[in-house]
Design a protein around this motif. Structure first.
Motif, short mmCIF file in Angstrom:
data_model
loop_
_atom_site.label_atom_id
_atom_site.label_comp_id
_atom_site.label_asym_id
_atom_site.label_seq_id
_atom_site.Cartn_x
_atom_site.Cartn_y
_atom_site.Cartn_z
N THR A 116 0.83 -1.20 0.00
CA THR A 116 0.00 0.00 0.00
C THR A 116 0.87 1.25 0.00
O THR A 116 2.00 1.23 0.49
N TRP A 117 0.32 2.32 -0.56
CA TRP A 117 1.04 3.59 -0.60
C TRP A 117 0.04 4.74 -0.69
O TRP A 117 -1.09 4.57 -1.18
N SER A 118 0.46 5.90 -0.24
CA SER A 118 -0.36 7.10 -0.33
C SER A 118 -0.15 7.76 -1.68
O SER A 118 0.96 7.79 -2.21
N ARG A 119 -1.24 8.32 -2.22
CA ARG A 119 -1.14 9.12 -3.44
C ARG A 119 -1.34 10.61 -3.13
O ARG A 119 -1.59 11.41 -4.02
N GLY A 120 -1.23 10.95 -1.84
CA GLY A 120 -1.33 12.35 -1.46
C GLY A 120 -2.74 12.78 -1.13
O GLY A 120 -3.63 11.95 -0.92
N ALA A 121 -2.95 14.09 -1.12
CA ALA A 121 -4.24 14.65 -0.72
C ALA A 121 -4.55 15.89 -1.53
O ALA A 121 -3.65 16.56 -2.06
N LYS A 122 -5.82 16.19 -1.62
CA LYS A 122 -6.29 17.41 -2.26
C LYS A 122 -7.43 17.96 -1.43
O LYS A 122 -8.51 17.37 -1.34
N LYS A 123 -7.15 19.05 -0.74
CA LYS A 123 -8.12 19.70 0.15
C LYS A 123 -8.62 18.70 1.20
O LYS A 123 -7.86 18.29 2.06
N LEU A 124 -9.89 18.29 1.12
CA LEU A 124 -10.48 17.45 2.16
C LEU A 124 -10.27 15.95 1.93
O LEU A 124 -10.59 15.14 2.81
N ARG A 125 -9.74 15.57 0.79
CA ARG A 125 -9.65 14.15 0.45
C ARG A 125 -8.20 13.68 0.36
O ARG A 125 -7.35 14.37 -0.19
N ALA A 126 -7.96 12.49 0.90
CA ALA A 126 -6.66 11.82 0.78
C ALA A 126 -6.87 10.54 -0.02
O ALA A 126 -7.95 9.93 0.03
N PHE A 127 -5.82 10.11 -0.73
CA PHE A 127 -5.95 8.98 -1.66
C PHE A 127 -4.91 7.92 -1.34
O PHE A 127 -3.75 8.22 -1.08
N ARG A 128 -5.34 6.66 -1.38
CA ARG A 128 -4.45 5.54 -1.07
C ARG A 128 -4.76 4.37 -1.99
O ARG A 128 -5.93 4.03 -2.23
N ASP A 129 -3.70 3.71 -2.49
CA ASP A 129 -3.86 2.56 -3.37
C ASP A 129 -3.24 1.30 -2.78
O ASP A 129 -2.44 1.37 -1.82
N PHE A 130 -3.62 0.16 -3.37
CA PHE A 130 -3.17 -1.15 -2.88
C PHE A 130 -2.94 -2.10 -4.05
O PHE A 130 -3.61 -2.01 -5.07
N SER A 131 -2.02 -3.04 -3.84
CA SER A 131 -1.82 -4.14 -4.78
C SER A 131 -1.61 -5.41 -3.97
O SER A 131 -0.79 -5.44 -3.05
N GLY A 132 -2.37 -6.47 -4.31
CA GLY A 132 -2.27 -7.73 -3.58
C GLY A 132 -1.83 -8.86 -4.48
O GLY A 132 -2.35 -9.02 -5.60
N CYS A 133 -0.88 -9.66 -4.01
CA CYS A 133 -0.32 -10.74 -4.83
C CYS A 133 -0.42 -12.09 -4.12
O CYS A 133 -0.42 -12.16 -2.88
#
Length: 241
Positions: free
Chosen positions: A80-97
């Motif tokens: 998992t890693w953060s993709r940062g934030a924009k104002k009120l929202r933060a973004f996070r992605d995942f990859s499962g193997c």
């Protein structure tokens, strides 16, 4: 793996799987959330760190694409890693193997930070260094799921204490568990699920009366809305394909 992402590897325990030896989808979501929490903890903005700041994280939307569900007693690795934030929202992605290193799950999510007293959103991009990476699980951006028109009640329940999390409201994984159980009599087979989209619309607490309403989405999957009858508003919306 770089220093701004987190990799967690576990053997899938029997209690997370069903009679088919595949992980239940709500347990998959549990792993995604736990990975997010562990990663945030490592940078000081996990549950305890946010509590010291008088605020807490809430998951607002998630999209999960599944090629294959993890298998009992086999290794499942999440990054998992953060993709940062924009104002009120933060973004996070995942990859499962799986144990061979083949990607079988990928997901993206949106989060907000709420003030512990007012329960109102706080501008994330002004408050935290999220150690963001310029890397996306999907080529397209996630569109927030909008509730459809409720047609028929498929299940009702009263929220018990065991559904609550550290923030005192219902844990997000419970909505998926309730929904999959409610949709199973309508023909949902979790092993055929390829896509899950869920939007969390309002907090739910112990004692609230929840009604799951089926929505018409044509022949492509299932859609429902979880109505909080005690508060008179929608709690979540779900689409499964």
């Amino acid at each position: 793996m770089d220093n701004d992402s987190l990799l967690i590897s576990n053997t899938v325990p029997a209690y997370e799987t069903g009679p088919d030896d595949r992980m239940h989808c709500h347990w998959l979501m549990h792993h995604l959330q736990e990975a997010a929490t562990a990663h945030a903890d490592s940078f000081g903005f996990g549950i305890e760190g946010m509590a010291k700041l008088g605020c807490f994280w809430v998951l607002t939307s998630m999209r999960i694409e599944i090629a294959e569900l993890p298998v009992r007693e086999k290794e499942f690795t999440l990054t998992t890693w953060s993709r940062g934030a924009k104002k009120l929202r933060a973004f996070r992605d995942f990859s499962g193997c799986d144990e061979t290193g083949r990607e079988i799950v990928r997901a993206t999510s949106e989060w907000m930070v709420l003030d512990s007293e007012t329960r109102r959103p706080i501008a994330v991009d002004q408050k935290l260094n999220l150690h963001a990476l310029d890397r996306c699980a999907f080529p397209d951006s996630m569109k927030r799921l909008r509730p459809g028109t409720p047609e028929k009640e498929i299940r009702s329940l009263k929220v018990g204490y065991s559904s609550l999390d550290a923030n005192g409201h219902v844990n997000n994984t419970e909505y998926l568990r309730w929904s999959f159980d409610g949709l199973r009599p309508l023909g949902l087979d979790q092993n055929k699920v390829k896509s899950i989209r869920i939007a969390f619309l309002s907090e739910v607490f112990e004692g609230n009366e929840i009604k799951l309403m089926n929505c018409d989405c044509g022949e492509n999957g299932f859609e429902l809305i979880g109505m909080n009858e005690s508060e008179g508003k929608a709690a979540f919306a779900l689409r499964v394909e």
